[in-house]
Motif scaffolding. Structure first.
Motif, PDB file in Angstrom:
ATOM      1  N   ALA A  80       0.815  -1.221   0.000  1.00 14.10           N
ATOM      2  CA  ALA A  80       0.000   0.000   0.000  1.00 14.10           C
ATOM      3  C   ALA A  80       0.845   1.266   0.000  1.00 14.10           C
ATOM      4  CB  ALA A  80      -0.934  -0.004   1.205  1.00 14.10           C
ATOM      5  N   GLY A  81       2.115   1.140  -0.339  1.00 12.28           N
ATOM      6  CA  GLY A  81       2.964   2.321  -0.417  1.00 12.28           C
ATOM      7  C   GLY A  81       3.493   2.770   0.931  1.00 12.28           C
ATOM      8  N   PHE A  82       3.977   4.001   0.976  1.00 11.21           N
ATOM      9  CA  PHE A  82       4.637   4.519   2.169  1.00 11.21           C
ATOM     10  C   PHE A  82       4.121   5.919   2.488  1.00 11.21           C
ATOM     11  CE2 PHE A  82       7.334   1.427   0.159  1.00 11.21           C
ATOM     12  CZ  PHE A  82       7.810   0.662   1.216  1.00 11.21           C
ATOM     13  N   GLN A  83       4.019   6.220   3.768  1.00 10.30           N
ATOM     14  CA  GLN A  83       3.541   7.524   4.205  1.00 10.30           C
ATOM     15  C   GLN A  83       4.610   8.602   3.988  1.00 10.30           C
ATOM     16  OE1 GLN A  83       2.089   7.518   8.236  1.00 10.30           O
ATOM     17  NE2 GLN A  83       0.638   5.840   7.874  1.00 10.30           N
ATOM     18  N   SER A  84       4.166   9.823   4.098  1.00 12.33           N
ATOM     19  CA  SER A  84       5.079  10.955   3.975  1.00 12.33           C
ATOM     20  C   SER A  84       6.197  10.853   5.008  1.00 12.33           C
ATOM     21  CB  SER A  84       4.302  12.262   4.174  1.00 12.33           C
ATOM     22  OG  SER A  84       5.170  13.370   4.164  1.00 12.33           O
ATOM     23  N   GLY A  85       7.399  11.068   4.567  1.00 16.28           N
ATOM     24  CA  GLY A  85       8.543  11.010   5.475  1.00 16.28           C
ATOM     25  C   GLY A  85       9.247   9.672   5.490  1.00 16.28           C
ATOM     26  N   ALA A  86       8.588   8.623   4.985  1.00 16.40           N
ATOM     27  CA  ALA A  86       9.193   7.290   5.020  1.00 16.40           C
ATOM     28  C   ALA A  86      10.416   7.218   4.112  1.00 16.40           C
ATOM     29  CB  ALA A  86       8.162   6.240   4.624  1.00 16.40           C
ATOM     30  N   HIS A  87      10.284   7.733   2.902  1.00 18.61           N
ATOM     31  CA  HIS A  87      11.416   7.679   1.965  1.00 18.61           C
ATOM     32  C   HIS A  87      12.575   8.535   2.464  1.00 18.61           C
ATOM     33  CE1 HIS A  87       9.764   5.278  -1.330  1.00 18.61           C
ATOM     34  NE2 HIS A  87       8.586   5.867  -1.095  1.00 18.61           N
ATOM     35  N   GLU A  88      12.258   9.666   3.068  1.00 27.93           N
ATOM     36  CA  GLU A  88      13.319  10.509   3.621  1.00 27.93           C
ATOM     37  C   GLU A  88      14.065   9.766   4.727  1.00 27.93           C
ATOM     38  OE1 GLU A  88      10.324  11.440   2.925  1.00 27.93           O
ATOM     39  OE2 GLU A  88      10.516  13.162   1.556  1.00 27.93           O
ATOM     40  N   ALA A  89      13.328   8.958   5.496  1.00 25.68           N
ATOM     41  CA  ALA A  89      13.951   8.204   6.591  1.00 25.68           C
ATOM     42  C   ALA A  89      14.904   7.135   6.076  1.00 25.68           C
ATOM     43  CB  ALA A  89      12.871   7.557   7.457  1.00 25.68           C
ATOM     44  N   ALA A  90      14.722   6.718   4.812  1.00 27.56           N
ATOM     45  CA  ALA A  90      15.583   5.681   4.233  1.00 27.56           C
ATOM     46  C   ALA A  90      16.730   6.254   3.420  1.00 27.56           C
ATOM     47  CB  ALA A  90      14.743   4.748   3.364  1.00 27.56           C
ATOM     48  N   GLN A  91      16.742   7.568   3.228  1.00 27.67           N
ATOM     49  CA  GLN A  91      17.799   8.182   2.432  1.00 27.67           C
ATOM     50  C   GLN A  91      19.165   8.005   3.093  1.00 27.67           C
ATOM     51  OE1 GLN A  91      16.783  12.283   1.711  1.00 27.67           O
ATOM     52  NE2 GLN A  91      15.367  11.790   0.053  1.00 27.67           N
ATOM     53  N   ASN A  92      20.185   7.818   2.253  1.00 24.31           N
ATOM     54  CA  ASN A  92      21.572   7.670   2.716  1.00 24.31           C
ATOM     55  C   ASN A  92      21.747   6.469   3.638  1.00 24.31           C
ATOM     56  OD1 ASN A  92      22.277  10.102   1.332  1.00 24.31           O
ATOM     57  ND2 ASN A  92      21.507  11.286   3.081  1.00 24.31           N
ATOM     58  N   THR A  93      20.914   5.450   3.458  1.00 27.64           N
ATOM     59  CA  THR A  93      21.041   4.200   4.214  1.00 27.64           C
ATOM     60  C   THR A  93      21.069   3.041   3.216  1.00 27.64           C
ATOM     61  OG1 THR A  93      18.681   3.659   4.427  1.00 27.64           O
ATOM     62  CG2 THR A  93      19.604   5.259   6.005  1.00 27.64           C
TER      63      THR A  93
END
Length: 230
Positions: A80-93
């Motif tokens: 069902a996708g990801f909420q706002s902020g989820a992709h930012e939390a995975a950046q540079n990891t």
């Protein structure tokens, strides 16, 4: 399905595996290991088949597990996708947030190499031998009507045999030719019979393999029945 894909990519896979991190014991949905050039790579996957999008708190928690365990890569697969902020939390990891189709696309090259091409080669070996241009040795022992029936079967399945050869280890790995693009288009003209409708309609290589396998098994049974007429 995630475990199946990774297994068919040649990895050692465990589901619902308990792993010990520097902080605690954690259950991982899918744990996978692969050895490349003598180095072991560990992949951890969290499968979220939820009706709602995955929040960033889940990403933060999983990022900690992957880091504390020392895994090389982590995937969160969401239906069902990801909420706002989820992709930012995975950046540079080393965490990737993907849908199921995106996950399949990431591993398609490895799956084709370790599963599709070997299966199209090994599972269809007898069929490919029967529909090659050279008749088998026992063809000469058939009665005249048996030879006519063999020739009719050959023309019925010869285009399927060409497709199997195009997907074989010899053509793709040894000669380096690309796999046929999907959906498949018939290549031969009459008197050869066209490819079966479900083979032509296949839009995925797993679907193509299953359709080709079904038709080739029926063909082998027919050829074997003819062979008994000697």
């Amino acid at each position: 399905m995630v475990a199946r894909v990774l297994t068919e990519c040649g990895m050692h896979v465990e589901t619902e595996k308990n792993v010990t991190t520097v902080r605690e014991l954690v259950e991982i949905d899918v744990y996978a290991e692969e050895v490349s050039d003598g180095r072991k790579n560990i992949i951890l996957c969290e499968c979220k088949h939820w009706k709602s999008a995955v929040p960033k708190t889940i990403v933060h928690a999983f990022r900690t597990v992957v880091g504390d365990f020392g895994a090389n890569k982590g995937y969160i697969i969401s239906s069902a996708g990801f909420q706002s902020g989820a992709h930012e939390a995975a950046q540079n990891t080393n965490i990737e947030l993907v849908t199921w189709p995106e996950f399949q696309s990431l591993f398609e090259p490895a799956w084709l190499k370790h599963f599709f091409i070997p299966r199209m080669t090994d599972d269809l070996d007898e069929f490919g031998t029967l529909v090659e241009p050279l008749r088998p040795e026992w063809y000469g022992d058939l009665p005249q009507d048996g030879k006519a029936a063999f020739d009719a079967l050959l023309w019925e399945y010869i285009e399927l045999g060409v497709l199997v050869m195009d997907c074989s280890r010899y053509m793709t790995t040894v000669l380096g030719k690309p796999l046929p693009s999907l959906p498949i288009a018939s290549k031969l003209r009459p008197p050869a019979a066209p490819l079966p409708a479900d083979v032509i309609a296949a839009v995925g290589y797993r679907e193509l393999y299953e359709s080709v396998l079904k038709h080739s098994q029926k063909a082998v049974e027919k050829f074997r029945a003819l062979r008994e007429q000697r």
